[in-house]
Design a protein around this motif. Structure first.
Motif, short mmCIF file in Angstrom:
data_model
loop_
_atom_site.label_atom_id
_atom_site.label_comp_id
_atom_site.label_asym_id
_atom_site.label_seq_id
_atom_site.Cartn_x
_atom_site.Cartn_y
_atom_site.Cartn_z
N ARG A 228 36.60 53.42 42.62
CA ARG A 228 37.45 52.23 42.62
C ARG A 228 36.56 51.01 42.49
NH1 ARG A 228 39.03 49.95 47.08
NH2 ARG A 228 40.64 48.36 46.87
N GLN A 229 35.96 50.85 41.32
CA GLN A 229 35.03 49.76 41.07
C GLN A 229 35.79 48.48 40.75
OE1 GLN A 229 31.26 49.41 40.63
NE2 GLN A 229 31.83 50.68 42.37
N PHE A 230 35.44 47.39 41.40
CA PHE A 230 35.95 46.08 41.03
C PHE A 230 34.96 45.02 41.47
CE2 PHE A 230 37.60 46.80 45.31
CZ PHE A 230 37.20 45.65 45.95
N VAL A 231 35.04 43.88 40.83
CA VAL A 231 34.22 42.73 41.22
C VAL A 231 35.17 41.55 41.32
CG1 VAL A 231 32.22 41.29 40.68
CG2 VAL A 231 32.32 43.64 39.84
N GLU B 2 32.35 39.42 45.53
CA GLU B 2 32.68 40.60 46.34
C GLU B 2 32.68 41.79 45.39
OE1 GLU B 2 36.36 42.69 48.56
OE2 GLU B 2 36.64 40.58 47.97
N ILE B 3 31.94 42.84 45.77
CA ILE B 3 31.83 43.99 44.87
C ILE B 3 32.14 45.29 45.61
CG2 ILE B 3 29.31 44.19 45.24
CD1 ILE B 3 29.18 45.00 42.22
N SER B 4 32.87 46.14 44.94
CA SER B 4 33.23 47.44 45.54
C SER B 4 32.05 48.40 45.45
CB SER B 4 34.41 48.02 44.77
OG SER B 4 34.49 49.41 44.99
N THR C 151 39.58 35.61 42.19
CA THR C 151 39.71 36.09 40.82
C THR C 151 39.06 37.46 40.64
OG1 THR C 151 39.47 33.77 40.16
CG2 THR C 151 39.40 35.42 38.40
N ASN C 152 39.83 38.38 40.11
CA ASN C 152 39.28 39.69 39.78
C ASN C 152 38.57 39.56 38.42
OD1 ASN C 152 38.88 42.31 38.78
ND2 ASN C 152 40.54 43.10 40.04
N VAL C 153 37.25 39.70 38.44
CA VAL C 153 36.46 39.47 37.22
C VAL C 153 35.89 40.78 36.65
CG1 VAL C 153 35.85 37.10 37.89
CG2 VAL C 153 34.34 38.98 38.55
N THR C 154 36.44 41.89 37.11
CA THR C 154 35.93 43.20 36.69
C THR C 154 35.78 43.32 35.17
OG1 THR C 154 37.12 44.06 38.59
CG2 THR C 154 36.26 45.68 37.03
N ALA D 14 28.51 38.51 37.63
CA ALA D 14 29.51 37.71 38.35
C ALA D 14 28.99 36.29 38.59
CB ALA D 14 29.88 38.38 39.67
N VAL D 15 27.71 36.17 38.91
CA VAL D 15 27.13 34.83 39.11
C VAL D 15 27.14 34.06 37.78
CG1 VAL D 15 25.02 33.55 39.65
CG2 VAL D 15 25.74 35.46 41.11
#
Ligand code: CDP
Length: 217
Positions: free
Chosen positions: A74-77, A67-69, A82-85, A39-40
């Motif tokens: 229910r995994q998402f980043v 922000e990470i789940s 912006t949802n970057v999953t 994500a970074v």
């Protein structure tokens, strides 16, 4: 001790899939620390960060609103709104992630954040990455270094990418990334008290069972 299971290992060792499944079966939280480095890297790309400028890379690690789940089901980043999953898994991001991971001060920022996420989650966790058993949670109850032969790892990574990549190019990328990563983190030999689990000849269910045996023994 909040981290019940810590798993480190190279690309394609199956650690993410196994760690997530362990979390489901034992009703634990799950932290994919690699997704935070990704994500970074994604954020730094949006900001056109010069990868040779380590100060800029550290600033990106500090500023990226990641922000990470920690829910294995229910995994998402997200980075900001912006949802970057999905976006963090592209070859572009993958090719730049070591440029974040090899900057020690950027690692410090992320390690601190990971410890914060673990502490704030209020539940016991499975955490997974390259330095969980040694740096992020050396006090974890079960510490595992998950390894597999290069052949097995390439097969898994190739399957994950849907066979969309040429085998030699894939090998060059994965081996290259592991080589870069291992300049700053040692994930090829197990630290004291860390159990090496070679799953070259194990399928997913057998790998999960092997970890379950270590947790429940
Ligand atoms: O794609 P793969 O499963 O191999 O890696 P990942 O877990 O998604 O992590 C991506 C990258 O993040 C790694 O290649 C490392 O550069 C970095 N990383 C790290 O340095 N330390 C961690 N604890 C986790 C990931």
């Amino acid at each position: 001790v909040q981290v019940l299971v810590a798993i480190d290992g190279p690309s394609g060792s199956g650690k993410s899939t196994v760690a997530k499944e362990i979390a489901r079966r034992l009703d634990l939280g799950y932290l994919d620390t690699g997704a935070m480095y990704r994500a970074v890297a994604w954020w730094a790309m949006q900001q056109n960060v010069d990868w040779a400028d380590t100060h800029a890379v550290v600033a990106a690690a500090q500023d990226a609103p990641v922000e990470i789940s920690t829910d294995p089901d229910r995994q998402f980043v997200r980075v900001g709104d912006t949802n970057v999953t999905e976006a963090i898994r592209t070859p572009e991001v993958t090719s730049h992630v070591s440029s974040v991971a090899t900057v020690p001060a950027a690692r410090e920022v992320l390690v601190a954040r990971q410890r914060g996420i673990i502490a704030d989650s209020g539940r016991r966790m499975v955490a997974e990455g390259r330095d969980i058993t040694t740096v992020v949670a050396p006090d974890a109850e079960v510490r595992i270094l998950m390894v597999a032969s290069e052949e097995a790892r390439m097969q898994r990574r190739g399957a994950q990418l849907g066979g969309s990549q040429n085998a030699e190019a894939l090998r060059a990328q994965v081996v290259g990334r592991d080589a870069k990563d291992s300049t700053v983190v040692n994930f090829s030999t197990a630290a004291d008290g860390v159990i090496t689990l070679d799953n070259s000849d194990l399928n997913l269910e057998q790998s999960v069972q092997a970890v379950m045996d270590l947790v429940l023994r």
